[in-house]
Design a protein around this motif. Structure first.
Motif, short mmCIF file in Angstrom:
data_model
loop_
_atom_site.label_atom_id
_atom_site.label_comp_id
_atom_site.label_asym_id
_atom_site.label_seq_id
_atom_site.Cartn_x
_atom_site.Cartn_y
_atom_site.Cartn_z
N GLY A 44 -4.46 4.62 2.02
CA GLY A 44 -5.30 3.43 2.03
C GLY A 44 -6.51 3.52 2.92
O GLY A 44 -7.27 2.54 3.05
N VAL A 45 -6.77 4.71 3.52
CA VAL A 45 -7.86 4.79 4.50
C VAL A 45 -9.24 4.64 3.85
O VAL A 45 -10.17 4.14 4.49
N VAL A 46 -9.39 5.07 2.59
CA VAL A 46 -10.69 4.89 1.94
C VAL A 46 -10.92 3.41 1.65
O VAL A 46 -12.00 2.87 1.93
N GLY A 47 -9.91 2.74 1.11
CA GLY A 47 -10.05 1.30 0.88
C GLY A 47 -10.32 0.55 2.17
O GLY A 47 -11.11 -0.40 2.20
N GLU A 48 -9.68 0.98 3.26
CA GLU A 48 -9.90 0.35 4.56
C GLU A 48 -11.36 0.51 4.99
O GLU A 48 -11.97 -0.44 5.50
N THR A 58 -9.60 -3.95 -3.81
CA THR A 58 -8.29 -3.92 -4.45
C THR A 58 -7.61 -2.61 -4.09
O THR A 58 -8.13 -1.53 -4.39
N PHE A 59 -6.48 -2.69 -3.43
CA PHE A 59 -5.68 -1.51 -3.07
C PHE A 59 -4.58 -1.36 -4.11
O PHE A 59 -3.76 -2.27 -4.29
N ASN A 60 -4.54 -0.21 -4.77
CA ASN A 60 -3.53 -0.02 -5.81
C ASN A 60 -2.79 1.30 -5.60
O ASN A 60 -3.39 2.32 -5.26
N ASP A 61 -1.49 1.27 -5.84
CA ASP A 61 -0.68 2.48 -5.78
C ASP A 61 0.64 2.18 -6.47
O ASP A 61 1.07 1.02 -6.55
N LEU A 62 1.31 3.24 -6.97
CA LEU A 62 2.59 3.05 -7.64
C LEU A 62 3.78 3.06 -6.67
O LEU A 62 4.87 2.63 -7.03
N LEU A 63 3.59 3.55 -5.45
CA LEU A 63 4.70 3.62 -4.51
C LEU A 63 4.85 2.29 -3.77
O LEU A 63 3.89 1.78 -3.17
N SER A 64 6.05 1.74 -3.78
CA SER A 64 6.29 0.45 -3.14
C SER A 64 6.09 0.53 -1.63
O SER A 64 5.65 -0.43 -0.99
N SER A 65 6.41 1.69 -1.03
CA SER A 65 6.20 1.84 0.41
C SER A 65 4.72 1.72 0.75
O SER A 65 4.35 1.10 1.76
N ASN A 66 3.86 2.29 -0.08
CA ASN A 66 2.42 2.21 0.19
C ASN A 66 1.90 0.79 0.02
O ASN A 66 1.15 0.28 0.86
N THR A 67 2.26 0.15 -1.08
CA THR A 67 1.72 -1.20 -1.32
C THR A 67 2.24 -2.19 -0.28
O THR A 67 1.54 -3.15 0.08
N THR A 68 3.44 -1.98 0.23
CA THR A 68 3.96 -2.86 1.29
C THR A 68 3.14 -2.69 2.56
O THR A 68 2.82 -3.68 3.25
N VAL A 69 2.77 -1.45 2.88
CA VAL A 69 1.91 -1.21 4.05
C VAL A 69 0.56 -1.88 3.86
O VAL A 69 0.01 -2.48 4.80
#
Length: 676
Positions: A44-48, A58-69
Motif C-alpha cells: 500500500g505504500v504507493v497508494g499512501e 482506492t486501495f485494492n488487493d485480493l488478500l484480506s490481510s492487506n485490505t485489513t491493514v
C-alpha cells in the motif's frame, strides 16, 4: 507503546524505490489528478504516497490481510487511541504460560512461530473478535488491532519474508512477541478500500490516475501470505502440506500464469483513466522458471500504446531473492501511459514482420516467436513457419496480399507479416472459427467456452487442478471427460449450421478432442475421440494470441474449392499452398478427400499462376516411408522452381511411428530469397 508505519513490514516487491519517480510523474502532469487507484496495492505504500499528495485513493488487493491493514491506516471513522493502547497493553502483559492451547498454536506451533508465541497469537486474535462482537471496539478499531497482530507476527516469523516455507528450528529461539499500534496519518480526502478482482473493479469506476503493480512471475502471492490471511479471516479451517496452507485456489491470479497477457490486455482496455502508471521489472528469462517475468516489455508497450503514448522510466533496485533465483541486480520499469480518449479501442492492422529492406536498415534480429493457433491440424506449420516465411517474398508493392489457400490452422497466414491476408478452406466449421477469432473479443469467447464446459460437466484443470479429478498430467483427463465429450460431440453433429453456438461448441470439441485435431467421417460427422487435455493455460494463451492477431489483420475468409481461388487472384498476390499430402494419411484426408487428380490440378494451377507473373510457395513432401513423389519432383524440375528442404516430419499423429524422419518436407517456390 511501540508504533509502526505502513511501510514497516516484509513484503515481496515493495515499491518504496519507485515513490520518488512517481512523484515526478505527478508533478509533470498537465492537470493535477484528484482521484487515484492502487489496483494491486500490496504493502500500500504507493497508494499512501498518492494520498499524501492530496488524492482520494482506492486501495485494492485480493488478500484480506492487506485490505485489513489499509482499513487500519486509511479507513473511515475516528480511533480511540487510549482505548486501543489499553487493549494492546493487556495482550502484551498476558502470562503466556497460562494461555490455553488454541487453533493457531495447534496448527502453527513450532513452525513459523514458537509454541508460546503461537498460543499468544491465537489468544490475541480470539480477544479481538470477542471485543468486536461485544461492541467494545468499532469496525475500524478491529482492523487496527488485527494490523497490530499482523505486524507483530511479521517481525518475528521464522521465514525469509513470506510464508511459502519456514526455517527449520528457527522458531524455538524466538523472543516473546511484543505488539505495537499503527500510526495512521490524517487526510483531508476520504479513501476507499476494496477487495476485488482488479479486472472487474475497473469496469465499475473511473479515476484520474491508476497505478498497476501486478504479480511478475509464477509465484502466486496468495500462497505466500496464507498465514496472515488465516489469522485475519479467523475461520480456523483445515490446512495442508508442510507449509500449513489453506485452500487458496480461489485466489489464483492469471497474472502468474500463461494468461498474463490476456488478463493485462483486458485490464488496460477496460480502464477509464487519464493516466496509467505500471511497475514491472526486466527479469525476463533470467533466473529460474518461477522467477521469469510473465509479461515482456514488448507485451506491455503493445497493449498500453493502444490507449495512448507511453513513457518508460528505469528505476534500478535490488530484487528480493532467496539466493537461488540467480537474478541479481535488476531494473524496475515504470510505464507511464497518457491516455488518448480518441484512441481506438483496438489497434489498426499492422505488419507482424518488417520488409527485408526495413529489417536491414533497422538492424532487426530474427522475427519474434510466431503466433500458435489453438487448432492442431496434423501437418500444421507451427514448427516450420519460422523457416517458411523467410523463403517467401516480404510484403511490398509487388506482393500486397498473402493468400493461404489451404489455411487449416491459419498458422502461416497469421505469421506471414502481410497486412492483407486471405484464408481459404473448404471446411466450413474451420472458417467459422476464423470468423469467430476475427470478430469476437477474447473474453467473450472464453465466457462461452467456459459456459459449455460447465453445462456438460467437462473438466477445468485451469481452475481446479488435476487432483480434483483424481487425475495427473501424465495420464491426462480422457477418462474424466469421455462421457461428457461424447454427449457434446453428438449434440454438435445434430446442430444446425446456422446455430450461433456452433462455432463455440466446435472449438470446445477441438480443445477436448484427441491432440486438438479435426476429423470427419463419411457422413460428414465430427468423429475425433476424446483427448487427454482440456481448456488449459497453453490453449488459452494460443487462443488469445490468435484472436489478437486476427483482430489486427481483419483477414478475408473464403470457403472455396482451390480451383475457384485461383480465379480470384491477381499477380500481386503471394499464394501459399499446404494441401493434403498424397504420400501420407492424416485425419483430414482419411476419406481420400485428396486425389491424384486434385494434385495434378493444383500443380497446373500453380504453374499457370507463375506464368502470369504470380508468386507462390507450396509445402509438400518428396518422399515418405520409402515412397517417392516423382510427379512433384518432375514438375518442379520442368518449370525450374526452387526446392527448399525443411528439416521436420509430422510424427505427432502416430505414437507408434519409429522412424520420425521418414518424410522429406519441402517448400517449392518460384521466388528465390535475395531476389530484388
Amino acid at each position: 507503546m511501540k508504533t509502526f508505519e505502513l511501510r514497516n513490514r516484509r513484503y515481496l516487491g515493495s515499491k518504496r524505490a519507485v515513490l520518488p519517480v512517481i512523484g515526478k510523474v505527478l508533478a509533470a502532469l498537465p492537470e493535477p489528478p484528484e482521484t487515484a487507484a492502487d489496483l494491486f496495492a500490496g504493502t500500500g505504500v504507493v497508494g499512501e504516497s498518492l494520498a499524501h499528495a492530496g488524492l482520494a485513493v482506492t486501495f485494492n488487493d485480493l488478500l484480506s490481510s492487506n485490505t485489513t491493514v489499509y482499513r487500519a491506516f486509511f479507513g473511515a471513522g475516528a480511533l480511540r487511541h487510549g482505548r486501543l493502547t489499553d487493549l494492546v497493553t493487556e495482550i502484551n502483559d498476558a502470562d503466556v504460560a497460562a494461555l490455553a492451547s488454541n487453533y493457531f498454536s495447534e496448527t502453527f506451533g513450532g513452525t513459523y512461530y514458537s509454541e508460546p508465541n503461537s498460543r499468544l497469537i491465537g489468544h490475541y486474535r480470539t480477544r479481538i473478535e470477542d471485543w468486536y462482537t461485544r461492541g467494545a471496539v468499532t469496525e475500524r478499531e478491529r482492523a487496527v488491532l488485527i494490523a497490530s497482530l499482523l505486524y507483530g507476527m511479521d517481525r518475528a516469523a521464522a521465514t525469509v519474508g513470506h510464508y511459502d516455507a519456514y526455517r527449520e528450528g528457527a522458531a524455538t529461539t524466538q523472543a516473546r512477541l511484543v505488539f505495537g499500534l499503527p500510526r495512521p496519518a490524517e487526510f483531508e480526502r476520504e479513501h476507499t478500500v476494496t477487495r476485488r478482482d482488479a479486472n472487474q473493479l475497473v469496469r465499475e469506476n473511473r479515476w484520474d490516475l491508476v497505478y498497476i503493480d501486478p504479480p511478475y512471475n509464477s509465484r502466486q502471492y496468495g500462497d505466500l501470505y496464507h498465514v496472515l490471511d488465516n489469522v485475519t479471516d479467523w475461520q480456523q479451517g483445515p490446512v495442508q502440506f508442510k507449509a500449513r496452507k489453506m485452500d487458496r485456489r480461489h485466489l489464483k491470479s492469471d497474472y502468474c500464469t500463461t494468461q498474463a497477457v490476456p488478463a493485462f490486455t483486458d485490464l488496460i482496455d477496460a480502464l477509464d483513466a487519464s493516466t496509467i502508471v505500471m511497475s514491472y521489472n526486466d527479469t525476463g528469462d533470467r533466473g529460474n522458471a518461477r522467477s521469469a517475468a510473465r509479461l515482456s516489455d514488448e507485451d506491455i508497450l503493445r497493449v498500453m500504446e493502444r490507449r495512448g503514448p507511453v513513457e518508460v522510466v528505469d528505476v534500478p533496485h535490488r530484487e528480493f531473492t532467496t539466493g537461488k533465483s540467480g537474478i541479481g541486480e535488476i531494473v524496475e520499469r515504470l510505464f507511464v501511459c497518457h491516455v488518448d480518449d480518441d484512441a481506438p479501442s483496438a489497434p489498426p492492422p499492422s505488419r507482424v514482420r518488417p520488409t527485408a529492406a526495413e529489417s536491414t536498415a533497422a538492424g532487426d534480429g530474427p522475427p519474434s516467436a510466431p503466433v500458435r493457433s489453438p487448432l492442431n491440424y496434423t501437418g500444421n506449420k507451427k514448427r516450420l513457419v519460422a523457416d517458411i516465411i523467410p523463403l517467401l517474398p516480404p510484403p511490398g508493392p509487388e506482393h500486397r496480399r498473402f493468400v493461404d489457400v489451404f489455411s487449416g490452422s491459419m498458422t502461416v497466414g497469421m505469421n506471414s507479416g502481410y497486412p492483407e491476408v486471405a484464408f481459404n478452406d473448404v471446411q466450413v466449421d474451420v472458417m467459422g472459427l476464423g470468423e469467430l477469432f476475427r470478430e469476437v473479443p477474447y473474453p467473450e469467447i472464453i465466457a462461452q467456452v467456459e459456459a459449455i464446459i460447465v453445462e456438460y460437466g467437462l473438466s477445468d484443470s485451469q481452475q481446479h487442478g488435476y487432483d480434483a479429478y483424481g487425475a495427473n498430467s501424465s495420464n491426462g483427463l480422457g477418462r474424466v471427460n469421455k462421457e461428457a465429450y461424447l454427449r457434446l460431440r453428438a449434440d454438435f453433429n445434430r446442430m444446425d449450421g446456422a446455430d450461433r453456438r456452433r462455432p463455440y461448441v466446435f472449438f470446445t470439441l477441438v480443445v477436448f478432442g484427441f491432440n486438438n485435431q479435426i476429423r470427419y467421417n463419411r457422413s460428414g460427422e465430427f468423429n475425433m475421440p476424446v483427448g487427454k487435455r482440456d481448456f488449459n493455460g497453453r490453449v488459452r494463451k494460443n487462443l488469445f494470441d490468435t484472436v489478437d492477431r486476427m483482430h489486427r489483420l481483419q483477414p478475408e475468409l473464403w470457403t472455396l474449392d482451390f480451383r475457384d481461388v485461383f480465379g480470384k487472384l491477381t499477380a500481386t498476390d503471394l499464394v501459399y499452398c499446404d494441401p493434403p499430402y498424397i504420400l501420407g494419411t492424416a485425419p483430414y484426408n482419411e476419406q481420400s478427400a485428396w486425389t491424384v487428380d486434385d494434385e495434378t490440378d493444383l500443380l497446373d494451377e500453380l504453374a499457370r499462376f507463375a506464368a502470369r507473373g504470380g508468386t507462390f510457395g507450396l509445402s509438400n513432401v518428396l518422399s515418405h516411408k520409402g515412397s517417392e513423389h516423382s510427379q512433384l519432383a518432375d514438375w518442379a524440375a520442368e518449370h525450374e522452381f526452387v526446392v527448399h528442404t525443411l528439416d521436420y516430419s509430422y510424427a505427432n499423429s502416430s505414437y507408434q511411428r519409429k522412424d520420425r524422419n521418414a518424410s522429406a518436407e519441402v517448400l517449392i517456390t518460384n521466388w528465390r530469397p535475395g531476389r530484388g
